[in-house]
Motif scaffolding. Sequence first.
Motif, PDB file in Angstrom:
ATOM      1  N   THR A 189       0.827  -1.203   0.000  1.00 17.58           N
ATOM      2  CA  THR A 189       0.000   0.000   0.000  1.00 17.58           C
ATOM      3  C   THR A 189       0.861   1.252   0.000  1.00 17.58           C
ATOM      4  O   THR A 189       0.642   2.184  -0.779  1.00 17.58           O
ATOM      5  CB  THR A 189      -0.941  -0.001   1.226  1.00 17.58           C
ATOM      6  OG1 THR A 189      -1.698  -1.203   1.242  1.00 17.58           O
ATOM      7  CG2 THR A 189      -1.890   1.179   1.182  1.00 17.58           C
ATOM      8  N   VAL A 198      -1.538  -3.767  -4.553  1.00 14.43           N
ATOM      9  CA  VAL A 198      -2.814  -3.056  -4.460  1.00 14.43           C
ATOM     10  C   VAL A 198      -3.624  -3.390  -5.710  1.00 14.43           C
ATOM     11  O   VAL A 198      -3.127  -3.224  -6.837  1.00 14.43           O
ATOM     12  CB  VAL A 198      -2.600  -1.541  -4.343  1.00 14.43           C
ATOM     13  CG1 VAL A 198      -3.932  -0.800  -4.363  1.00 14.43           C
ATOM     14  CG2 VAL A 198      -1.837  -1.206  -3.064  1.00 14.43           C
ATOM     15  N   VAL A 199      -4.847  -3.846  -5.519  1.00  3.72           N
ATOM     16  CA  VAL A 199      -5.679  -4.203  -6.667  1.00  3.72           C
ATOM     17  C   VAL A 199      -6.796  -3.184  -6.899  1.00  3.72           C
ATOM     18  O   VAL A 199      -7.396  -3.155  -7.979  1.00  3.72           O
ATOM     19  CB  VAL A 199      -6.296  -5.609  -6.504  1.00  3.72           C
ATOM     20  CG1 VAL A 199      -5.191  -6.651  -6.504  1.00  3.72           C
ATOM     21  CG2 VAL A 199      -7.130  -5.712  -5.230  1.00  3.72           C
ATOM     22  N   GLU A 200      -7.061  -2.355  -5.885  1.00  8.00           N
ATOM     23  CA  GLU A 200      -8.118  -1.353  -6.048  1.00  8.00           C
ATOM     24  C   GLU A 200      -7.953  -0.298  -4.966  1.00  8.00           C
ATOM     25  O   GLU A 200      -7.584  -0.615  -3.824  1.00  8.00           O
ATOM     26  CB  GLU A 200      -9.490  -2.025  -5.916  1.00  8.00           C
ATOM     27  CG  GLU A 200     -10.686  -1.108  -6.106  1.00  8.00           C
ATOM     28  CD  GLU A 200     -12.000  -1.845  -5.928  1.00  8.00           C
ATOM     29  OE1 GLU A 200     -12.994  -1.197  -5.548  1.00  8.00           O
ATOM     30  OE2 GLU A 200     -12.023  -3.081  -6.159  1.00  8.00           O
ATOM     31  N   HIS A 201      -8.197   0.968  -5.311  1.00 10.80           N
ATOM     32  CA  HIS A 201      -8.198   2.006  -4.283  1.00 10.80           C
ATOM     33  C   HIS A 201      -9.074   3.159  -4.725  1.00 10.80           C
ATOM     34  O   HIS A 201      -9.257   3.423  -5.914  1.00 10.80           O
ATOM     35  CB  HIS A 201      -6.781   2.491  -3.955  1.00 10.80           C
ATOM     36  CG  HIS A 201      -6.127   3.283  -5.052  1.00 10.80           C
ATOM     37  ND1 HIS A 201      -6.269   4.645  -5.171  1.00 10.80           N
ATOM     38  CD2 HIS A 201      -5.328   2.904  -6.066  1.00 10.80           C
ATOM     39  CE1 HIS A 201      -5.576   5.065  -6.218  1.00 10.80           C
ATOM     40  NE2 HIS A 201      -4.998   4.031  -6.785  1.00 10.80           N
ATOM     41  N   GLY A 202      -9.629   3.841  -3.740  1.00 13.12           N
ATOM     42  CA  GLY A 202     -10.472   4.993  -4.005  1.00 13.12           C
ATOM     43  C   GLY A 202     -10.835   5.663  -2.704  1.00 13.12           C
ATOM     44  O   GLY A 202     -11.041   4.996  -1.680  1.00 13.12           O
ATOM     45  N   LYS A 247      -9.815   4.290   0.962  1.00 12.21           N
ATOM     46  CA  LYS A 247      -9.760   2.829   1.085  1.00 12.21           C
ATOM     47  C   LYS A 247      -8.882   2.212  -0.003  1.00 12.21           C
ATOM     48  O   LYS A 247      -8.923   2.613  -1.153  1.00 12.21           O
ATOM     49  CB  LYS A 247     -11.170   2.248   0.999  1.00 12.21           C
ATOM     50  CG  LYS A 247     -11.231   0.737   1.149  1.00 12.21           C
ATOM     51  CD  LYS A 247     -12.621   0.207   0.887  1.00 12.21           C
ATOM     52  CE  LYS A 247     -13.600   0.642   1.942  1.00 12.21           C
ATOM     53  NZ  LYS A 247     -14.940   0.004   1.756  1.00 12.21           N
ATOM     54  N   SER A 248      -8.091   1.182   0.401  1.00  7.77           N
ATOM     55  CA  SER A 248      -7.280   0.408  -0.548  1.00  7.77           C
ATOM     56  C   SER A 248      -7.539  -1.077  -0.329  1.00  7.77           C
ATOM     57  O   SER A 248      -7.570  -1.547   0.814  1.00  7.77           O
ATOM     58  CB  SER A 248      -5.789   0.686  -0.348  1.00  7.77           C
ATOM     59  OG  SER A 248      -5.478   2.044  -0.525  1.00  7.77           O
ATOM     60  N   LEU A 249      -7.727  -1.827  -1.423  1.00  4.61           N
ATOM     61  CA  LEU A 249      -7.868  -3.275  -1.375  1.00  4.61           C
ATOM     62  C   LEU A 249      -6.554  -3.878  -1.855  1.00  4.61           C
ATOM     63  O   LEU A 249      -6.076  -3.564  -2.949  1.00  4.61           O
ATOM     64  CB  LEU A 249      -9.023  -3.731  -2.262  1.00  4.61           C
ATOM     65  CG  LEU A 249      -9.232  -5.241  -2.387  1.00  4.61           C
ATOM     66  CD1 LEU A 249      -9.547  -5.851  -1.033  1.00  4.61           C
ATOM     67  CD2 LEU A 249     -10.347  -5.548  -3.387  1.00  4.61           C
ATOM     68  N   THR A 282      -3.986  -7.498  -2.051  1.00 14.97           N
ATOM     69  CA  THR A 282      -3.921  -8.959  -1.994  1.00 14.97           C
ATOM     70  C   THR A 282      -2.467  -9.413  -1.973  1.00 14.97           C
ATOM     71  O   THR A 282      -1.557  -8.671  -2.367  1.00 14.97           O
ATOM     72  CB  THR A 282      -4.632  -9.616  -3.187  1.00 14.97           C
ATOM     73  OG1 THR A 282      -3.957  -9.245  -4.402  1.00 14.97           O
ATOM     74  CG2 THR A 282      -6.092  -9.178  -3.261  1.00 14.97           C
ATOM     75  N   ARG A 303      -5.986 -11.218   1.814  1.00  9.83           N
ATOM     76  CA  ARG A 303      -6.673 -10.036   1.294  1.00  9.83           C
ATOM     77  C   ARG A 303      -6.868  -9.064   2.449  1.00  9.83           C
ATOM     78  O   ARG A 303      -7.186  -9.488   3.572  1.00  9.83           O
ATOM     79  CB  ARG A 303      -8.047 -10.411   0.710  1.00  9.83           C
ATOM     80  CG  ARG A 303      -7.998 -11.348  -0.471  1.00  9.83           C
ATOM     81  CD  ARG A 303      -9.372 -11.923  -0.783  1.00  9.83           C
ATOM     82  NE  ARG A 303      -9.918 -12.651   0.356  1.00  9.83           N
ATOM     83  CZ  ARG A 303      -9.543 -13.882   0.703  1.00  9.83           C
ATOM     84  NH1 ARG A 303      -8.606 -14.517  -0.007  1.00  9.83           N
ATOM     85  NH2 ARG A 303     -10.085 -14.481   1.743  1.00  9.83           N
TER      86      ARG A 303
END
Length: 241
Positions: free
Chosen positions: A136, A168-172, A175-177, A179, A196
């Motif tokens: 992250t 990092v597979v997604e952030h906005g 929040k960050s997702l 794996t 995850r």
Amino acid sequence: MTTDDDGAPYDPDLMAAVSDLGDALRGLVDASVRTTVPAGELHEAAATVRAVTARLGASVRPLTRLPVLDDPVRFRRVFNPVTGVGSALAPPLVLREEPGGVVGEVTFGPAHEGPPGFLHGGMSGMVMDQVLGAATIRAGLWGMTARLELDYRRPVALGVPVVCRGRVVEHGGRKSLVTGSMALAAEPDRPLVEARAVFVLPREELRAAYFAEVTDAAGRHAPPSRPTDATAPAAAREDRP
């Protein structure tokens, strides 16, 4: 003074000394859980360790004061229990950037044992939390762990190199997702543990409360923060924490 690649200064002699002591302590911990010497020698060793503890304890920092070698913005935490070169608890794991994330190799010893001959599942969680958090930060984001989920596919053996990865597979907004996985270095595409996590940048007022007493080594107030797009007011969201 010496600097990191991005210019963060530190005292190289102190860094070498902290690393040397950390390495010695890790050796001590490993020996303490494997030794078969008689009870008398254990008592003598305990007395020696207590004497060294008293020497080191002659001058200690408050819990709210960062070590002088630390630079949280650059993710340098010398006593971190996973990556810290000065920590007796850390394996330690050394992470580096790779395309799309971070990767690092580590070998776990008997001090981290759960089932006989294998890594403790809680240690897997701590290590993967660190790896995903590092991914992250390397992506230019920042946050605290809001959720961590692990799938234990197979046990992780002690004494053999293990490779850990995170991305990092997604952030906005805040929040960050992220794996990641843990696998034997000899079989990096066969995950032993898959992880995850959701990392959330706490709202400004919560950051102020959480880190109100944190100072740098000079005693100046030094709450952790990250001036990234995740902190921009336009991107603010009501996620937790």
